[in-house]
Design an enzyme around this catalytic site. Sequence first.
Site: not given
Ligand SMILES: Cc1ncc(COP(=O)(O)O)c(C=O)c1O
Length: 385
Positions: A205, A55
Amino acid sequence: MGERRIQHSLVTHDEHDDRHYGAVHVPVYDSSLFTFPSVAKMDRADEEGSYTYSRGNNPTVNELERKLALLEGGERARCFATGMGAISAAVLSVVRAGDHIVCVNQVYGPAKRLMGEYLQRYGVETDFVDGSDLMAIEAAIRPNTKLLYLESPSSLLFELQNLKACAELARRQGIRTIIDNTWATPCYQNPLKYGIDMVVHSLTKYAGGHSDAMGGVVIGSEQLIGELDRNELVLLGAVMQPQVAALVVRGLRTLPLRMERHQNGAMAVAAYLASLPFLDRVRYPGLPSHPQHQLAEEQMSGYGGLLSFEAGLDREKLIRFIDQLTYFRIGFSWGGYESLVSLQERIVDPPGRNVPVVRLYIGLEEPGDLIRDLTAAFQSAGFHD
Ligand SMILES: Cc1ncc(COP(=O)(O)O)c(C=O)c1O
């Protein structure tokens, strides 16, 4: 160009490492804990930098963090289970009861809820402002403002903030800055070099890149990330699994290559959409018609695969169009290999008259196939010149 070449080597080249028997890819240390041959050795764990418990630290996760810090030009990075885990930790590491946040209004929805609603429970207030207007940001600052939260470009309407100007404004007033840099990736925008304090990414992403893993990261100075490491990372415990870290390291190997492909595909699709007279607004920072294209050219070195357009208020017609698409799968995320489409909305004043917005994510498919798919769907949904 020179900078990009360095990035290619950063993600593709690892030095020979005897700790891993020369393994060319970082091994998955899927161990929750690490043991010691003696109590004396365990007592010296901290000073010797030994691993104790995953952790806190894990060799596979640490390797990903090392690479991400290098890519963003930061001193240190810490990874989280999701992008939201990273965003929450970063925000909480800055604010205390009684503080105030200024946040751009086009920010990712759950981040907006975190700051605008959830943190109210703990006595933290947030004002949301038009991020493209530096004067609006400055006007929203109060004596108790401790954080300016940015997302540039934003991920539906692709609004930009002037990062250098925002960082200078915040520094003058002793305010910390955090930016969500997921859209541009470390390949195309490095906010720390403009003076932004902390960068967050959803690794779910582009960095993961294959729609098979979730993760997040916060990158910044040794001091800021050190504090977050001692508190929000270990106490809230939303840490990244080593198996996921190995997947993201693998994703990073091809990140610069994939980004070039996403950029070229998105440019082609955006130019095609911009040529259609029945579409109202095609939003893509790479298009010269984007209202902040000049700023985009100055502070970014490339563009991602996400864009959007509007085509009037007829939601049903847009739904017919989306349902006809075959290459674009209907879904909310982005950053993977597969093209995606979703129907969202632009909130307008007065409420209740929101404008439908189609968001497209351009994956790694042939741009020609995607444009043919869009053309056929527009025709069968009844869009005509
Ligand atoms: C611009 C943006 N930031 C942060 C996130 C959050 O990421 P996660 O889904 O990995 O928590 C997203 C998710 O779609 C996003 O589009």
